[in-house]
Design a protein around this motif. Structure first.
Motif, PDB file in Angstrom:
ATOM      1  N   ALA A  59      28.641   1.767 -16.793  1.00 14.33           N
ATOM      2  CA  ALA A  59      30.035   2.103 -17.123  1.00 14.33           C
ATOM      3  C   ALA A  59      30.963   1.683 -15.996  1.00 14.33           C
ATOM      4  CB  ALA A  59      30.169   3.599 -17.377  1.00 14.33           C
ATOM      5  N   ASN A  60      30.462   1.711 -14.770  1.00 14.37           N
ATOM      6  CA  ASN A  60      31.250   1.316 -13.599  1.00 14.37           C
ATOM      7  C   ASN A  60      30.904  -0.120 -13.219  1.00 14.37           C
ATOM      8  OD1 ASN A  60      31.550   0.911 -10.560  1.00 14.37           O
ATOM      9  ND2 ASN A  60      32.714   2.802 -10.870  1.00 14.37           N
ATOM     10  N   ASP A 106      31.370  -1.888 -10.579  1.00 12.51           N
ATOM     11  CA  ASP A 106      30.825  -2.068  -9.229  1.00 12.51           C
ATOM     12  C   ASP A 106      29.348  -1.692  -9.169  1.00 12.51           C
ATOM     13  OD1 ASP A 106      33.266  -2.928  -8.277  1.00 12.51           O
ATOM     14  OD2 ASP A 106      33.898  -0.943  -7.607  1.00 12.51           O
ATOM     15  N   SER A 107      28.989  -0.550  -9.773  1.00 12.96           N
ATOM     16  CA  SER A 107      27.581  -0.142  -9.750  1.00 12.96           C
ATOM     17  C   SER A 107      26.727  -1.090 -10.585  1.00 12.96           C
ATOM     18  CB  SER A 107      27.421   1.292 -10.257  1.00 12.96           C
ATOM     19  OG  SER A 107      27.775   1.397 -11.639  1.00 12.96           O
ATOM     20  N   ALA A 108      27.294  -1.621 -11.663  1.00 11.78           N
ATOM     21  CA  ALA A 108      26.557  -2.569 -12.507  1.00 11.78           C
ATOM     22  C   ALA A 108      26.250  -3.854 -11.747  1.00 11.78           C
ATOM     23  CB  ALA A 108      27.360  -2.873 -13.766  1.00 11.78           C
ATOM     24  N   VAL A 109      27.258  -4.375 -11.045  1.00 10.51           N
ATOM     25  CA  VAL A 109      27.059  -5.609 -10.281  1.00 10.51           C
ATOM     26  C   VAL A 109      26.065  -5.373  -9.145  1.00 10.51           C
ATOM     27  CG1 VAL A 109      28.178  -7.307  -8.785  1.00 10.51           C
ATOM     28  CG2 VAL A 109      29.315  -6.556 -10.890  1.00 10.51           C
ATOM     29  N   THR A 110      26.203  -4.233  -8.467  1.00 10.71           N
ATOM     30  CA  THR A 110      25.284  -3.904  -7.372  1.00 10.71           C
ATOM     31  C   THR A 110      23.844  -3.846  -7.871  1.00 10.71           C
ATOM     32  OG1 THR A 110      26.987  -2.642  -6.206  1.00 10.71           O
ATOM     33  CG2 THR A 110      24.699  -2.170  -5.632  1.00 10.71           C
ATOM     34  N   TYR A 111      23.650  -3.227  -9.036  1.00  9.04           N
ATOM     35  CA  TYR A 111      22.301  -3.134  -9.602  1.00  9.04           C
ATOM     36  C   TYR A 111      21.747  -4.527  -9.906  1.00  9.04           C
ATOM     37  CZ  TYR A 111      18.494  -2.461 -12.843  1.00  9.04           C
ATOM     38  OH  TYR A 111      17.267  -2.545 -13.458  1.00  9.04           O
ATOM     39  N   LEU A 112      22.551  -5.365 -10.552  1.00  8.21           N
ATOM     40  CA  LEU A 112      22.076  -6.693 -10.934  1.00  8.21           C
ATOM     41  C   LEU A 112      21.767  -7.545  -9.703  1.00  8.21           C
ATOM     42  CD1 LEU A 112      21.446  -8.151 -13.535  1.00  8.21           C
ATOM     43  CD2 LEU A 112      23.723  -9.141 -13.511  1.00  8.21           C
ATOM     44  N   GLU A 113      22.584  -7.419  -8.667  1.00  3.87           N
ATOM     45  CA  GLU A 113      22.327  -8.158  -7.430  1.00  3.87           C
ATOM     46  C   GLU A 113      20.991  -7.735  -6.824  1.00  3.87           C
ATOM     47  OE1 GLU A 113      23.863 -10.654  -6.371  1.00  3.87           O
ATOM     48  OE2 GLU A 113      25.903 -10.589  -7.161  1.00  3.87           O
ATOM     49  N   ALA A 114      20.681  -6.445  -6.911  1.00 10.67           N
ATOM     50  CA  ALA A 114      19.428  -5.957  -6.330  1.00 10.67           C
ATOM     51  C   ALA A 114      18.213  -6.500  -7.069  1.00 10.67           C
ATOM     52  CB  ALA A 114      19.408  -4.424  -6.356  1.00 10.67           C
ATOM     53  N   GLY A 118      24.058  -1.350 -26.592  1.00 10.59           N
ATOM     54  CA  GLY A 118      25.300  -1.743 -25.927  1.00 10.59           C
ATOM     55  C   GLY A 118      25.481  -1.201 -24.521  1.00 10.59           C
ATOM     56  N   TYR A 119      24.393  -0.971 -23.788  1.00  6.72           N
ATOM     57  CA  TYR A 119      24.504  -0.432 -22.433  1.00  6.72           C
ATOM     58  C   TYR A 119      25.265  -1.358 -21.496  1.00  6.72           C
ATOM     59  CZ  TYR A 119      21.437   3.559 -23.219  1.00  6.72           C
ATOM     60  OH  TYR A 119      20.919   4.740 -23.669  1.00  6.72           O
ATOM     61  N   PHE A 120      25.051  -2.660 -21.622  1.00  5.17           N
ATOM     62  CA  PHE A 120      25.691  -3.603 -20.698  1.00  5.17           C
ATOM     63  C   PHE A 120      27.148  -3.900 -21.064  1.00  5.17           C
ATOM     64  CE2 PHE A 120      21.121  -4.895 -20.670  1.00  5.17           C
ATOM     65  CZ  PHE A 120      20.839  -4.593 -19.350  1.00  5.17           C
ATOM     66  N   ALA A 121      27.565  -3.501 -22.262  1.00  5.91           N
ATOM     67  CA  ALA A 121      28.880  -3.903 -22.773  1.00  5.91           C
ATOM     68  C   ALA A 121      30.057  -3.516 -21.872  1.00  5.91           C
ATOM     69  CB  ALA A 121      29.094  -3.355 -24.184  1.00  5.91           C
ATOM     70  N   PRO A 122      30.135  -2.276 -21.344  1.00  2.00           N
ATOM     71  CA  PRO A 122      31.314  -1.907 -20.553  1.00  2.00           C
ATOM     72  C   PRO A 122      31.517  -2.768 -19.307  1.00  2.00           C
ATOM     73  CG  PRO A 122      30.058   0.053 -21.166  1.00  2.00           C
ATOM     74  CD  PRO A 122      29.215  -1.131 -21.513  1.00  2.00           C
ATOM     75  N   ALA A 123      30.416  -3.272 -18.745  1.00  2.00           N
ATOM     76  CA  ALA A 123      30.520  -4.026 -17.493  1.00  2.00           C
ATOM     77  C   ALA A 123      30.290  -5.523 -17.674  1.00  2.00           C
ATOM     78  CB  ALA A 123      29.512  -3.481 -16.482  1.00  2.00           C
ATOM     79  N   LEU A 124      30.209  -5.988 -18.921  1.00  2.00           N
ATOM     80  CA  LEU A 124      29.797  -7.369 -19.148  1.00  2.00           C
ATOM     81  C   LEU A 124      30.740  -8.368 -18.495  1.00  2.00           C
ATOM     82  CD1 LEU A 124      27.701  -9.187 -20.445  1.00  2.00           C
ATOM     83  CD2 LEU A 124      29.077  -9.198 -22.532  1.00  2.00           C
ATOM     84  N   ASN A 144      24.864   0.021 -33.474  1.00  2.62           N
ATOM     85  CA  ASN A 144      25.746   0.661 -32.499  1.00  2.62           C
ATOM     86  C   ASN A 144      26.111  -0.313 -31.381  1.00  2.62           C
ATOM     87  OD1 ASN A 144      27.049   2.529 -30.813  1.00  2.62           O
ATOM     88  ND2 ASN A 144      25.128   3.285 -29.973  1.00  2.62           N
ATOM     89  N   GLY A 145      25.104  -0.978 -30.819  1.00  2.00           N
ATOM     90  CA  GLY A 145      25.351  -1.948 -29.759  1.00  2.00           C
ATOM     91  C   GLY A 145      26.111  -3.169 -30.256  1.00  2.00           C
ATOM     92  N   HIS A 146      25.783  -3.625 -31.462  1.00  2.00           N
ATOM     93  CA  HIS A 146      26.500  -4.760 -32.056  1.00  2.00           C
ATOM     94  C   HIS A 146      28.007  -4.498 -32.060  1.00  2.00           C
ATOM     95  CE1 HIS A 146      26.875  -8.128 -35.110  1.00  2.00           C
ATOM     96  NE2 HIS A 146      28.020  -7.487 -35.288  1.00  2.00           N
ATOM     97  N   ARG A 147      28.365  -3.299 -32.483  1.00  2.00           N
ATOM     98  CA  ARG A 147      29.791  -2.958 -32.532  1.00  2.00           C
ATOM     99  C   ARG A 147      30.413  -2.942 -31.146  1.00  2.00           C
ATOM    100  NH1 ARG A 147      29.389   2.335 -36.382  1.00  2.00           N
ATOM    101  NH2 ARG A 147      28.439   1.356 -38.214  1.00  2.00           N
ATOM    102  N   ARG A 148      29.672  -2.408 -30.168  1.00  2.00           N
ATOM    103  CA  ARG A 148      30.212  -2.345 -28.811  1.00  2.00           C
ATOM    104  C   ARG A 148      30.542  -3.738 -28.283  1.00  2.00           C
ATOM    105  NH1 ARG A 148      29.090   2.688 -25.958  1.00  2.00           N
ATOM    106  NH2 ARG A 148      27.894   4.103 -27.298  1.00  2.00           N
ATOM    107  N   TYR A 149      29.682  -4.710 -28.544  1.00  2.00           N
ATOM    108  CA  TYR A 149      29.948  -6.080 -28.078  1.00  2.00           C
ATOM    109  C   TYR A 149      31.030  -6.754 -28.924  1.00  2.00           C
ATOM    110  CZ  TYR A 149      26.008  -5.711 -24.916  1.00  2.00           C
ATOM    111  OH  TYR A 149      25.169  -5.312 -23.897  1.00  2.00           O
ATOM    112  N   ALA A 150      30.992  -6.518 -30.226  1.00  2.00           N
ATOM    113  CA  ALA A 150      31.982  -7.140 -31.106  1.00  2.00           C
ATOM    114  C   ALA A 150      33.395  -6.654 -30.798  1.00  2.00           C
ATOM    115  CB  ALA A 150      31.632  -6.868 -32.570  1.00  2.00           C
ATOM    116  N   GLU A 151      33.507  -5.451 -30.237  1.00  2.00           N
ATOM    117  CA  GLU A 151      34.831  -4.903 -29.921  1.00  2.00           C
ATOM    118  C   GLU A 151      35.426  -5.469 -28.637  1.00  2.00           C
ATOM    119  OE1 GLU A 151      34.053  -0.731 -29.851  1.00  2.00           O
ATOM    120  OE2 GLU A 151      34.004  -0.546 -32.058  1.00  2.00           O
TER     121      GLU A 151
END
Length: 375
Positions: A86-87, A89-97, A111-117, A137-144
């Motif tokens: 959801a944040n 900064d934390s998403a990018v930090t996690y992916l970098e790690a 749709g977990y990755f959608a807010p920080a995509l 549910n996830g499909h909608r999150r990305y489509a939005e």
């Protein structure tokens, strides 16, 4: 749930054929969100057969301890929550790690990755090749997302998912009835309200009706309400009034079904169940402070306030996960399509936006599956 050794061998062989068909010259890194239930390690290994799997993120409410131990022997298992992505900064930090500087595929369920995509795409030191999404549910999150920065291949609306959706509906009705019977109660004589008339909601409504239950349907879409009416279901003109009449409320919208202020309107003694997680369907944090909760049997929680009470099944999480949520080998059709989607993204030639797996790949998957599971 115990899985026989011969079935595991067949499953590994099946996935071996699928991996062979969708093999790639280069192996991008990947992160995998998944239900980590019995039999799922074979799928995890298949994902690793097509990509460099950096981490498995099990969905919190659907983890088999045995399956997790098996996966952890080969791959890191990280804690998953909506807050993690959801944040930005934390998403990018996690992916970098996990995958700094690499080409990465994100395999998602819900749709977990959608807010920080967008932040991941812009700020990550590597390159996001795209996302594979498994659920409506996830499909909608990305489509939005107004302007997707990368391709998203969704299998949520694939015809290969139809058998799974039907069988999930069966498992939801089975688990709901089992919990009621465990309290000495039954479905019959208890009018049901199904919120959401998509694939899962319509399956649940039909199965309840076949059991002789009076079913009313509500969906925000007038098209789906018309479809429900054409199939012989009662359709609520007023959702709020329908809530006051139902003895069983099944939430199958894939998004917020019941707000905090809805719960006090429920009929006394009503049961509430969902087909996805409580964080998606129910605003339990919005319940008035006057409600107390207590156990009312295995998998059943009573919410009580002065003059009012209702029951929540499986703490508001998907009710069928109490009994394994098994849909048999049909789930392997969808998992194979996820692998086909992975290859599509790894090729790097898709434009940003929503995509589907080609029909010829689906046909090849179905033919392979039939060879192994129609004996």
């Amino acid at each position: 749930m115990h899985v026989e050794t011969t079935d595991l061998v067949r499953l590994d062989t099946y996935f071996g054929r699928i991996v062979q068909r969708f093999q790639l010259p280069d192996r991008p890194a990947s992160l995998l969100v998944t239900h980590l239930l019995a039999g799922r390690p074979a799928f995890v290994r298949a994902v690793a057969g097509l990509s460099d799997l950096r981490a498995v993120l099990p969905k919190p409410k659907s983890i088999s301890a045995t399956a997790r131990r098996e996966v952890e022997r080969s791959f890191p298992c990280d804690a998953l929550s909506r807050d993690l992505f959801a944040n930005p900064d934390s998403a990018v930090t996690y992916l970098e790690a996990r995958a700094a500087g690499d080409d990465v595929l994100l395999l998602d369920v819900g749709g977990y990755f959608a807010p920080a995509l967008e932040a991941l795409y812009d700020q990550f030191s590597g390159r996001i090749l795209g996302v594979v999404e498994d659920t409506e549910n996830g499909h909608r999150r990305y489509a939005e997302i107004d302007k997707l920065p990368c391709p998203v291949v969704s299998v949520a609306r694939s015809p290969l998912k139809d058998p799974e959706d039907f069988l999930v509906g069966q498992s939801v009705v089975f688990s709901t009835e089992a919990l009621l019977r465990g309290r000495g109660d039954i479905l019959h004589g208890r009018p049901a309200l199904v919120l959401g008339f998509g694939k899962l909601g319509s399956s649940i409504a039909r199965l309840l009706h076949a059991k002789g239950i009076h079913v009313t349907v509500y969906d925000v879409s007038p098209v789906r309400r018309a479809q429900a009416l054409s199939q012989g279901f009662g359709v609520a003109r007023d959702r709020d009034h329908a809530l006051t009449q139902a003895g069983l409320v099944l939430c199958a919208t894939g998004s917020l079904s019941l707000r905090g202020e809805d719960f006090p309107q429920l009929r006394n003694g009503a049961y509430v169940a969902t087909v996805t997680s409580s964080e998606d369907e129910l605003e339990l944090d919005g319940l008035p402070d006057s409600y107390t909760r207590s156990a009312a049997g295995d998998g059943v929680t009573r919410y009580l306030a002065t003059g009012h009470y209702f029951y929540l099944l499986n703490n508001g999480n998907a009710v069928n996960f109490l009994h394994g949520a098994s849909v048999g080998p049909f789930i392997f059709l969808v998992q194979a399509e996820i692998l086909a989607a992975l290859r599509m993204l790894a090729r790097g030639d898709l434009t940003p936006g929503m995509h589907e797996v080609p029909s010829e790949d689906r046909a090849a998957i179905a033919a392979t599956w039939l060879n192994y599971y129609n004996r």
